[in-house]
Design a protein around this motif. Structure first.
Motif, PDB file in Angstrom:
ATOM      1  N   GLY A  87       0.829  -1.207   0.000  1.00  0.00           N
ATOM      2  CA  GLY A  87       0.000   0.000   0.000  1.00  0.00           C
ATOM      3  C   GLY A  87       0.860   1.252   0.000  1.00  0.00           C
ATOM      4  N   SER A 176       2.352   4.787 -13.325  1.00  0.00           N
ATOM      5  CA  SER A 176       3.622   5.525 -13.207  1.00  0.00           C
ATOM      6  C   SER A 176       3.538   7.016 -13.495  1.00  0.00           C
ATOM      7  N   PHE A 214      -7.956   9.694 -14.448  1.00  0.00           N
ATOM      8  CA  PHE A 214      -8.445  10.402 -13.262  1.00  0.00           C
ATOM      9  C   PHE A 214      -8.294  11.902 -13.435  1.00  0.00           C
ATOM     10  N   LEU A 215      -7.240  12.293 -14.134  1.00  0.00           N
ATOM     11  CA  LEU A 215      -6.943  13.711 -14.322  1.00  0.00           C
ATOM     12  C   LEU A 215      -7.477  14.202 -15.657  1.00  0.00           C
TER      13      LEU A 215
END
Ligand SMILES: NC(=O)c1ccc[n+]([C@H]2O[C@H](COP(=O)([O-])OP(=O)(O)OC[C@H]3O[C@@H](n4cnc5c(N)ncnc54)[C@H](O)[C@@H]3O)[C@@H](O)[C@H]2O)c1
Length: 442
Positions: A87, A176, A214-215
């Motif tokens: 995590g 990444s 997501f962006l």
């Protein structure tokens, strides 16, 4: 076998034996069903997609989805993990939070993962049945041949597990391109190209591969490129065939500002002249992980937390690491990410033992020395990261990066705190459980 191990194994067996309706009772209604995500061919029209008899084009096998990967009801979601598999933050933190503690327990039994490789676990509390954990290259803005091949290997290794486990739908985040600093556009080309090449050979085995961005910045890049890689045989895929989550339609200019801010950071980082002052808190936080409290900023600890230090204690002891680091610095003229070199891709079905995480990459990760968040507020989050890197003899400079990325979640202290485990030598069998001595699937 300790009680904990029995718990996660028993829970995994129970969950994987459930049908979809029973599973839905487990995770409630906070999920997006696959049939609600249009394929790339079908722009987001209001009518439900007519059944494609025999989809002839790869365009019918892929989707672009913008939002939180943890709510996708697919066979597997891919996690952009670190080599400890225990995590961290970003999408890794979101997935661990949403999946619950059993995910951590099973990951702990996997003995880490090397850069470019992938390992599979149960999805536990997620709508996804499985989580495929892969470790991307740490690029920090620099992309050499090794980083490119390592990133492509993440997609190949993940798809190899998809095939081995006969999964029919999988969602990838932008591996990444967050903390690890791989520039977004080249990363998108590698992702799209690698998936396209694999799909050409395996399209009958797959229902859907979802690129989950997501962006705003990534959405724009993929939206522009998807048709280059997945043009249907008989018609142009229209631009903009992108599934949105409801609130995406409320995107504001602030998002674009923030995303371009992040982009600038990576660019400036690659020139090594990024300074801390020019950054201010992003004016709008990207969608938070659905599994985190309404305002994840509230959960931010204001203390300095350094998950990489915690991850380190999960691996070798400090003296050994220090010694290795000295050796690394002395002999290491290699630039960029931690992988010592591109490892030959394991043939399908080839068994691999549970090799300990890639030490060079671990050292790189270890050099991510501190993450502290100041005055996180509901408007966003400024996260300062120092990346101390002796990239190679010439540069040997320390680059401070300060990265304001609304969606990167402050390292969950409790999660980091529990990362104090020693790696055990275990391996993963087909059903993902880990028994000693059995070769692992990677
Ligand atoms: N050790 C740390 O201090 C720390 C801190 C933050 C993140 N991380 C994570 O970052 C490292 C991997 O770097 P990375 O760039 O590959 O991953 P990343 O930093 O998670 O970013 C990968 C991509 O995932 C996107 N993303 C973030 N949350 C979600 C979500 N809920 N759904 C879909 N996409 C999302 C993010 O915007 C970015 O485009 C790992 O160490 C992992 O733990 C670690």
């Amino acid at each position: 076998m300790s009680k904990k191990k029995k718990e996660w194994r028993a829970e995994k067996e129970r969950l994987l034996s459930l049908g979809q309706e029973e599973r839905r009772k487990e995770y409630g209604d906070n999920y997006v069903a696959l049939d609600k995500i249009p394929t790339w061919r079908h722009h987001h029209s209001r009518e439900p997609e007519e059944e494609e008899e025999n989809p002839v084009s790869l365009c019918d096998k892929v989707s672009l989805y913008k939002g939180d990967i943890t709510i996708l009801e697919v066979d597997a979601i891919v996690n952009a993990a670190n080599s400890s598999l225990l995590g961290g933050g970003g999408v890794d933190g979101c997935i661990h939070r949403a999946a619950g503690h059993y995910l951590y327990e099973e990951c702990h039994s996997l003995n880490g993962c090397e850069t470019g490789k992938a390992k599979i676990t149960c999805g536990y509390d997620l709508p996804a049945k499985y989580v495929i954990h892969t470790v991307g290259p740490i690029a920090r803005g620099n992309v050499g041949q090794v980083q490119r091949e390592d990133l492509a290997s993440c997609y190949k290794s993940s798809l190899k597990l998809v095939e081995e486990y006969s999964l029919r739908s999988v969602a990838f985040p932008c591996i990444s391109t967050g903390i690890y600093g791989f520039p977004n556009e080249p990363a998108a080309d590698i992702a799209l190209n690698t998936v396209r090449d694999w799909l050409k050979e395996n399209k009958d085995k797959m229902d859907r591969i979802i690129f989950c961005v997501f962006l705003e910045n990534d959405y724009g890049i993929y939206n522009r490129k998807m048709s280059d890689y997945f043009p249907p045989d008989n018609e142009e895929c229209e631009e903009g065939n992108v599934a949105h989550t409801e609130d995406d339609t409320k995107k504001t200019d602030a998002d674009v500002t923030m995303d371009s801010q992040v982009e600038q950071d990576v660019d400036m980082l690659s020139q090594g002249d990024l300074d801390m002052d020019h950054l201010d808190t992003p004016s709008q936080q990207a969608e938070p992980c659905t599994s985190v409290a309404e305002n994840p900023a509230k959960e931010m600890t204001t203390e300095r937390s350094d998950p990489v230090e915690d991850e380190k204690s999960a691996g070798e002891s400090k003296p050994k690491q220090e010694k290795e680091k000295q050796e690394e610095k002395k002999g290491d003229s290699e630039q960029g990410s931690g992988s010592a070199g591109v490892e030959k891709e394991k043939g399908a079905g080839e068994k691999t033992d549970n090799a300990p995480a890639d030490t060079k990459q671990e050292d790189e990760e270890d050099q991510v020395t501190s993450v502290n968040s100041k005055d996180a507020d509901s408007q966003g989050l400024e996260e300062t990261m120092e990346v101390e890197g002796a990239e190679n003899e010439e540069k040997n400079t320390t680059t401070d990066i300060s990265k304001s990325e609304g969606e990167v979640k402050q390292q969950d202290k409790s999660l980091a705190g529990t990362n104090q485990v020693t790696q055990t030598d275990s391996s993963q069998s087909k059903d993902g459980s880990s028994d000693k001595g059995e070769p692992s699937k990677e």
